[in-house]
Design a protein around this motif. Structure first.
Motif, mmCIF file in Angstrom:
data_model
loop_
_atom_site.group_PDB
_atom_site.id
_atom_site.type_symbol
_atom_site.label_atom_id
_atom_site.label_comp_id
_atom_site.label_asym_id
_atom_site.label_seq_id
_atom_site.Cartn_x
_atom_site.Cartn_y
_atom_site.Cartn_z
ATOM 1 N N UNK A 147 -5.118 26.237 -9.807
ATOM 2 C CA UNK A 147 -4.139 26.245 -8.804
ATOM 3 C C UNK A 147 -3.759 25.084 -8.516
ATOM 4 N N UNK A 148 -4.475 24.126 -8.226
ATOM 5 C CA UNK A 148 -4.164 22.610 -7.956
ATOM 6 C C UNK A 148 -3.215 22.147 -9.164
ATOM 7 N N UNK A 149 -3.866 22.449 -10.451
ATOM 8 C CA UNK A 149 -2.827 21.946 -11.664
ATOM 9 C C UNK A 149 -1.658 22.460 -11.453
ATOM 10 N N UNK A 150 -1.508 23.810 -11.337
ATOM 11 C CA UNK A 150 -0.354 24.681 -11.300
ATOM 12 C C UNK A 150 0.736 23.915 -10.119
ATOM 13 N N UNK A 151 0.073 23.618 -9.022
ATOM 14 C CA UNK A 151 0.944 23.086 -7.987
ATOM 15 C C UNK A 151 1.554 21.694 -8.312
ATOM 16 N N UNK A 152 0.638 20.873 -9.178
ATOM 17 C CA UNK A 152 1.188 19.566 -9.413
ATOM 18 C C UNK A 152 2.170 19.800 -10.494
ATOM 19 N N UNK A 153 2.092 20.545 -11.452
ATOM 20 C CA UNK A 153 3.229 20.818 -12.463
ATOM 21 C C UNK A 153 4.437 21.278 -11.596
ATOM 22 N N UNK A 154 4.380 22.211 -10.734
ATOM 23 C CA UNK A 154 5.558 22.672 -9.934
ATOM 24 C C UNK A 154 6.402 21.893 -9.250
ATOM 25 N N UNK A 155 5.506 21.009 -8.715
ATOM 26 C CA UNK A 155 5.893 19.963 -7.771
ATOM 27 C C UNK A 155 6.335 20.471 -6.451
ATOM 28 N N UNK A 156 6.818 19.768 -5.281
ATOM 29 C CA UNK A 156 7.159 20.131 -3.897
ATOM 30 C C UNK A 156 8.459 21.025 -3.651
ATOM 31 N N UNK A 157 9.299 20.612 -4.568
ATOM 32 C CA UNK A 157 10.644 21.218 -4.319
ATOM 33 C C UNK A 157 10.959 22.737 -4.864
ATOM 34 N N UNK A 158 9.872 23.323 -5.734
ATOM 35 C CA UNK A 158 9.831 24.571 -6.116
ATOM 36 C C UNK A 158 9.020 25.456 -5.520
ATOM 37 N N UNK A 159 9.031 26.670 -5.650
ATOM 38 C CA UNK A 159 8.148 27.719 -4.954
ATOM 39 C C UNK A 159 7.491 28.393 -6.013
ATOM 40 N N UNK A 160 6.122 28.453 -5.830
ATOM 41 C CA UNK A 160 5.342 29.151 -6.721
ATOM 42 C C UNK A 160 4.743 30.529 -5.971
ATOM 43 N N UNK A 161 5.007 31.586 -6.458
ATOM 44 C CA UNK A 161 4.472 32.882 -6.062
ATOM 45 C C UNK A 161 3.335 33.231 -6.846
ATOM 46 N N UNK A 162 2.285 33.544 -6.160
ATOM 47 C CA UNK A 162 0.892 33.969 -6.915
ATOM 48 C C UNK A 162 0.641 35.353 -6.371
ATOM 49 N N UNK A 163 0.486 36.282 -7.209
ATOM 50 C CA UNK A 163 -0.024 37.573 -6.936
ATOM 51 C C UNK A 163 -1.402 37.587 -6.856
ATOM 52 N N UNK A 164 -1.985 37.979 -5.725
ATOM 53 C CA UNK A 164 -3.527 37.994 -5.610
ATOM 54 C C UNK A 164 -4.040 39.382 -6.325
ATOM 55 N N UNK A 165 -5.478 39.438 -6.441
ATOM 56 C CA UNK A 165 -5.875 40.388 -7.270
ATOM 57 C C UNK A 165 -7.019 41.280 -6.635
ATOM 58 N N UNK A 166 -7.202 42.489 -7.369
ATOM 59 C CA UNK A 166 -8.249 43.542 -6.847
ATOM 60 C C UNK A 166 -8.734 43.930 -8.362
ATOM 61 N N UNK A 167 -10.013 43.616 -8.652
ATOM 62 C CA UNK A 167 -10.367 44.075 -9.965
ATOM 63 C C UNK A 167 -11.982 44.769 -9.431
ATOM 64 N N UNK A 168 -11.816 45.971 -9.957
ATOM 65 C CA UNK A 168 -13.467 46.687 -9.573
ATOM 66 C C UNK A 168 -13.278 47.673 -10.906
ATOM 67 N N UNK A 169 -13.909 47.282 -12.024
ATOM 68 C CA UNK A 169 -13.645 48.179 -13.359
ATOM 69 C C UNK A 169 -14.529 49.256 -13.203
#
Length: 247
Positions: A147-169
């Motif tokens: 997540x930190x890597x992604x935020x550094x790539x995106x930078x502070x002027x863009x918005x990163x949307x992240x869908x959280x998860x529910x996994x129970x197989x």
């Protein structure tokens, strides 16, 4: 009185507990006692994913999306299944194009690698969607760094949307299912911790939407991971589109 209000972590943990109790209630004691969890975190071990199914936009579509300030999406097998419907819904809602880099069984490290590649090759639009994390249940501690890597790539002027998860197989034993729920919640909490650091990180709360009414865990997920069609697919895609188009 304000000091007695539950914080976000308390609310989230309570929701996870409801989901976990639902999982436990659907499994037999025999399954739980007989299961042998795999991997260091109980969900097993992630296998090779580099040759699995993928859906990647053409260079022309990527360029067109970038030039029109559409949305870049990076996801996993859920995104492969739901991505075309999502792109159609987004286009009809506000006219935005979508370019995708979706890859089945891929952990978030691979999705962030793809984000870095597109950023270097094409540049980035103002909205980026990460629909990744389900394959990180096998090694949850590594997620926060991605997540930190992604935020550094995106930078502070863009918005990163992240869908959280529910996994129970559903196909797994009760012990593994409980590990899946625990690890899903662990990953989601890392997202919420990251949001405290990055004001331009927006979390799409798919997990909480499912937990509000526990029957949704059965009706909106066909196998405990992927959305049912059309019910779950429409619900998840609508949550995503609402977030992407909110002003």
């Amino acid at each position: 009185m304000s000091s007695m209000r539950p914080n976000r972590r308390q609310i989230f943990t309570a929701g996870a507990a409801v989901a976990a109790s639902t999982v436990a209630a659907t499994a037999t004691a025999t399954e739980a006692s007989a299961a042998t969890p795999g991997g260091p975190y109980g969900s097993g071990v992630l296998g090779s994913w580099t040759n699995t199914t993928r859906a990647i936009s053409t260079a022309a579509q990527i360029q067109r999306t970038r030039e029109t300030n559409g949305v870049f999406m990076f996801g996993d097998s859920i995104a492969i299944q739901d991505g075309k419907s999502l792109a159609t819904r987004l286009l009809s809602r506000d006219g935005s194009q979508m370019a995708v880099h979706n890859w089945a069984s891929r952990p978030t490290s691979g999705a962030v690698d793809a984000l870095q590649q597109w950023a270097s090759t094409y540049g980035l639009p103002r909205r980026i969607l990460m629909a990744s994390g389900s394959n990180d249940i096998f090694d949850p501690p590594k997620f926060a760094a991605q997540v930190d890597r992604a935020m550094r790539i995106v930078g502070p002027t863009r918005t990163l949307f992240w869908t959280n998860l529910q996994v129970v197989r559903k196909a797994q034993t009760a012990t593994v299912q409980l590990a899946d729920q625990r690890n899903s919640s662990w990953i989601n909490m890392q997202l919420y911790d990251a949001q405290e650091k990055y004001p331009n990180l927006r979390i799409i709360r798919w997990a909480e939407w499912l937990w509000v009414k526990p029957y949704r865990l059965t009706n909106y997920l066909r196998d405990g991971v992927h959305t049912s069609i059309p019910l779950g697919q429409d619900a998840r895609n609508e949550l995503i589109v609402q977030a992407l188009t909110q002003r």
